[in-house]
Write an enzyme that holds these catalytic residues in place. Structure first.
Site, PDB file in Angstrom:
ATOM      1  N   ASP A 135       3.406   5.712 -10.629  1.00 24.50           N
ATOM      2  CA  ASP A 135       3.735   4.285 -10.642  1.00 24.50           C
ATOM      3  C   ASP A 135       2.658   3.481 -11.370  1.00 24.50           C
ATOM      4  O   ASP A 135       1.746   2.939 -10.751  1.00 24.50           O
ATOM      5  CB  ASP A 135       3.969   3.730  -9.222  1.00 24.50           C
ATOM      6  CG  ASP A 135       5.323   4.161  -8.651  1.00 24.50           C
ATOM      7  OD1 ASP A 135       6.084   4.841  -9.376  1.00 24.50           O
ATOM      8  OD2 ASP A 135       5.608   3.809  -7.490  1.00 24.50           O
ATOM      9  N   TYR A 179       4.991  -0.872 -13.141  1.00 25.03           N
ATOM     10  CA  TYR A 179       6.022  -1.632 -12.420  1.00 25.03           C
ATOM     11  C   TYR A 179       6.813  -2.538 -13.364  1.00 25.03           C
ATOM     12  O   TYR A 179       7.368  -3.559 -12.944  1.00 25.03           O
ATOM     13  CB  TYR A 179       5.432  -2.420 -11.239  1.00 25.03           C
ATOM     14  CG  TYR A 179       5.076  -1.510 -10.092  1.00 25.03           C
ATOM     15  CD1 TYR A 179       3.961  -0.684 -10.171  1.00 25.03           C
ATOM     16  CD2 TYR A 179       5.884  -1.427  -8.960  1.00 25.03           C
ATOM     17  CE1 TYR A 179       3.658   0.200  -9.148  1.00 25.03           C
ATOM     18  CE2 TYR A 179       5.571  -0.547  -7.932  1.00 25.03           C
ATOM     19  CZ  TYR A 179       4.462   0.254  -8.029  1.00 25.03           C
ATOM     20  OH  TYR A 179       4.163   1.129  -7.035  1.00 25.03           O
ATOM     21  N   HIS A 239       3.734  12.217  -6.482  1.00 31.29           N
ATOM     22  CA  HIS A 239       3.905  10.807  -6.142  1.00 31.29           C
ATOM     23  C   HIS A 239       4.305  10.618  -4.675  1.00 31.29           C
ATOM     24  O   HIS A 239       3.716   9.818  -3.952  1.00 31.29           O
ATOM     25  CB  HIS A 239       4.937  10.161  -7.061  1.00 31.29           C
ATOM     26  CG  HIS A 239       5.048   8.684  -6.846  1.00 31.29           C
ATOM     27  ND1 HIS A 239       3.979   7.833  -7.045  1.00 31.29           N
ATOM     28  CD2 HIS A 239       6.075   7.898  -6.437  1.00 31.29           C
ATOM     29  CE1 HIS A 239       4.352   6.602  -6.761  1.00 31.29           C
ATOM     30  NE2 HIS A 239       5.619   6.607  -6.382  1.00 31.29           N
ATOM     31  N   HIS A 268       9.177   4.521   2.997  1.00 33.02           N
ATOM     32  CA  HIS A 268       9.398   5.844   2.395  1.00 33.02           C
ATOM     33  C   HIS A 268       9.301   6.989   3.398  1.00 33.02           C
ATOM     34  O   HIS A 268       8.949   8.117   3.041  1.00 33.02           O
ATOM     35  CB  HIS A 268       8.432   6.077   1.228  1.00 33.02           C
ATOM     36  CG  HIS A 268       8.513   5.013   0.180  1.00 33.02           C
ATOM     37  ND1 HIS A 268       9.680   4.738  -0.488  1.00 33.02           N
ATOM     38  CD2 HIS A 268       7.590   4.134  -0.291  1.00 33.02           C
ATOM     39  CE1 HIS A 268       9.453   3.744  -1.346  1.00 33.02           C
ATOM     40  NE2 HIS A 268       8.212   3.359  -1.231  1.00 33.02           N
ATOM     41  N   HIS A 306       2.975   6.275  -3.736  1.00 35.03           N
ATOM     42  CA  HIS A 306       4.300   5.830  -3.315  1.00 35.03           C
ATOM     43  C   HIS A 306       4.277   4.851  -2.148  1.00 35.03           C
ATOM     44  O   HIS A 306       4.886   3.788  -2.225  1.00 35.03           O
ATOM     45  CB  HIS A 306       5.170   7.048  -2.983  1.00 35.03           C
ATOM     46  CG  HIS A 306       6.639   6.783  -3.031  1.00 35.03           C
ATOM     47  ND1 HIS A 306       7.231   5.966  -3.954  1.00 35.03           N
ATOM     48  CD2 HIS A 306       7.658   7.256  -2.249  1.00 35.03           C
ATOM     49  CE1 HIS A 306       8.549   5.946  -3.753  1.00 35.03           C
ATOM     50  NE2 HIS A 306       8.831   6.712  -2.727  1.00 35.03           N
ATOM     51  N   HIS A 349       2.569   2.082  -0.053  1.00 35.92           N
ATOM     52  CA  HIS A 349       1.533   1.126  -0.424  1.00 35.92           C
ATOM     53  C   HIS A 349       0.580   0.867   0.736  1.00 35.92           C
ATOM     54  O   HIS A 349       0.495  -0.233   1.288  1.00 35.92           O
ATOM     55  CB  HIS A 349       2.166  -0.175  -0.921  1.00 35.92           C
ATOM     56  CG  HIS A 349       3.050   0.054  -2.104  1.00 35.92           C
ATOM     57  ND1 HIS A 349       3.993  -0.832  -2.528  1.00 35.92           N
ATOM     58  CD2 HIS A 349       3.133   1.112  -2.956  1.00 35.92           C
ATOM     59  CE1 HIS A 349       4.620  -0.343  -3.588  1.00 35.92           C
ATOM     60  NE2 HIS A 349       4.120   0.837  -3.859  1.00 35.92           N
TER      61      HIS A 349
HETATM   62 FE   LIG Z   1       6.626   4.780  -5.782  1.00 34.48          FE
END
Ligand SMILES: [Fe+2]
Ligand SMILES: *[C@@H]1O[C@H](CO)[C@@H](O)[C@H](O)[C@H]1NC(C)=O
Ligand SMILES: *[C@@H]1O[C@H](CO)[C@@H](O)[C@H](O)[C@H]1NC(C)=O
Ligand SMILES: *[C@@H]1O[C@H](CO)[C@@H](O)[C@H](O)[C@H]1NC(C)=O
Length: 477
Positions: free
Chosen positions: A191, A194, A314, A324, A351, A353
């Site tokens: 990532d 973005y 990730h 997630h 992934h 945060h």
């Molecule tokens: Fe992600």
């Protein structure tokens, strides 16, 4: 006798209780006041376009081979293709050697990319500072990088770990703190920009701004790339359906050197570490190319040469955040037993945060008939670390599952980055640095003992070798 016995009982009690205390997971209550999670405006100086006609921008480098004697330099020019040549040398302003690269351009919806250059520089000396120049005329630009030491078991090396970076003021804070860390190479856990939070032509545009934003680090030290969901860029509403199109055009990896068939999964050896990069968003079940490649790559790992075995991906395999939750289960069910068998030291992911570190736990005994399955403490398992807290515009994932699962050692929803400082074949020092409102604050840290060289048998072997060396030295004196 009685006193001794009592002493023993007391001592073992103290020992046991300290082990128990040590294993209680911590959920940090720290709440950081953060910058707003919005992207830095386009006219901000961090995105400034370098001056001059066709000046190279978005400069970034990565390792170019298996063992660290090559570098790939990449950059973008916007006015015309211009040269794809990199001039380089070991002293400033003296560029005795040059290498020729390639240039390409692509479209994303109606956005037309600049001219993307990739140039492989090979045959470098280990542990040497190189200066390099790209572009032509007044608008040429100069940078430098340092090659790693030769691949050997006891060479120290300091890696940084960053994930989910984005381009907000929080991202800038993470990058600035990272730059103070003294680490030599970034292990990036996916990532990047973005840019896919934007639509139409702004997607390409925000890939460009991210390239200029990250250049302060990426032009000077290799970033080892792994991909996340924000690299997929699957946008059928504007006719863009080729996964990873922006990423693959702009970023390269040395995948051929590790006999991989895709830039999205590959391995490198650097100093005393063997680093395996996986793609959470490419097929990985049995018989797929990624599965087959990983199976073979793990057999190529030589812990006598590279004691440290590090895996990047990730999506975390162990994650107790509500964000997630369970997304890593599919890959865990396929690869976890291999990671244990090959004594992987640490697995870094992004992934989510937030920050989370696990104890050594495994969960590989699945009986579908009885439904029996739960994680157990397992000394041969890797440590799992999630560093998805680079600071992108989606903000922090601050809801952890309650109670904290037994496998989870430390977790905190703050922005930050990590460093892994390898000392020798047995010891590495790990830190997680929270970005505490402009200050670099180390919060979670521990000594990572090598999984392979930490075993009793090999430790004895090492000690024996060490004693032999002493004896040899004494004899030769
Ligand atoms: Fe992600
Ligand atoms: C690449 O650049 C050339 C020269 O500017 C241009 O003619 C061509 O359309 C571009 N190709 C793509 C795919 O954008
Ligand atoms: C799985 O569970 C069933 C039912 O409890 C049991 O009969 C079987 O032996 C188990 N299999 C394994 C491989 O443990
Ligand atoms: C490895 O590094 C650790 C930490 O710096 C040190 O305590 C240890 O003695 C070193 N081991 C060897 C064999 O040099």
């Amino acid at each position: 006798m009685r006193v001794v016995l009592l002493y023993l009982v007391l001592a073992s009690f103290v020992l046991l209780s300290s082990i128990k205390d040590g294993s209680a997971g911590i959920t940090s209550s720290f709440i950081r006041s953060e910058f707003p999670s919005t992207d830095i405006p386009l006219d901000h100086e961090v995105f400034a376009v370098p001056k001059g006609y066709n000046a190279p921008q978005q400069v970034h480098i990565t390792q170019g081979d298996y063992d660290g004697k090559a570098v790939i330099v990449s950059w973008v020019t916007t006015d015309e293709p211009g040269p794809s040549k990199v001039q380089f040398g070991t002293s400033e302003n003296k560029f005795q050697t040059s290498a020729e690269g390639t240039v390409s351009n692509y479209t994303f919806y109606k956005y037309k990319s600049g001219y993307v250059h990739h140039c492989l520089i090979e045959g470098l000396e280990y542990k040497t500072k190189y200066y390099y120049r790209i572009g032509s005329g007044d608008a040429s630009r100069e940078f430098w990088f340092e090659t790693p030491p030769k691949v050997e078991p006891d060479v120290p090396y300091k890696f940084g770990i960053i994930g989910d970076l984005g381009q907000t003021f929080n991202s800038l804070s993470t990058l600035e703190h990272y730059l103070q860390s003294g680490a030599q190479t970034v292990l990036f856990v996916g990532d990047l920009s973005y840019a896919d939070r934007y639509k139409y032509n702004d997607v390409g545009l925000r890939w460009d701004t991210w390239g200029r934003f990250a250049e302060r680090s990426t032009a000077y030290q290799p970033w080892i790339w792994s991909v996340g969901n924000h690299e997929v860029d699957y946008m059928p509403y504007m006719g863009e359906v080729t996964p990873f199109k922006n990423f693959l055009n702009r970023y390269t990896t040395p995948y051929l050197a590790s006999q991989s068939s895709s830039p999205l999964w590959y391995a490198i050896r650097r100093a005393s570490a063997h680093i395996i990069v996986l793609s959470s968003y490419s097929p990985f079940v049995k018989y797929t190319p990624q599965y087959t490649w990983l199976k073979e790559e793990l057999t190529r790992v030589d812990r006598e040469k590279t004691p440290w075995l590090i895996v990047l991906m990730h999506v975390p395999l162990y994650n107790s955040n509500e964000a997630h939750y369970m997304e890593g289960e599919s890959m865990r069910s396929v690869f976890e037993s291999w990671f244990i068998h090959y004594e992987v030291d640490v697995i870094f992911a992004g992934h989510v945060h937030a920050y989370e570190r696990s104890y050594r736990f495994s969960n590989t005994d699945y009986n579908i008939t009885s439904g029996h399955r739960f994680p157990i403490a397992d000394k041969s398992a890797p440590v799992y670390i999630t560093v998805g807290d680079g600071g992108n515009q989606e903000g922090l994932a601050s809801r952890f599952t309650d109670p904290q699962p037994e496998y989870s050692a430390f977790r905190e929803a703050s922005y930050g980055h990590s460093t892994l400082e390898i000392k020798n074949r047995t010891h590495a020092i790990y830190h997680w640095n929270r970005n505490d409102d402009g200050k670099k604050v180390p919060i979670d840290s521990f000594i990572l003992y090598n999984q392979y060289w930490g075993s009793n048998r090999r430790r004895r072997k090492l000690k024996k070798n060490f004693l032999m060396t002493l004896v040899d030295e004494a004899v030769s004196m």
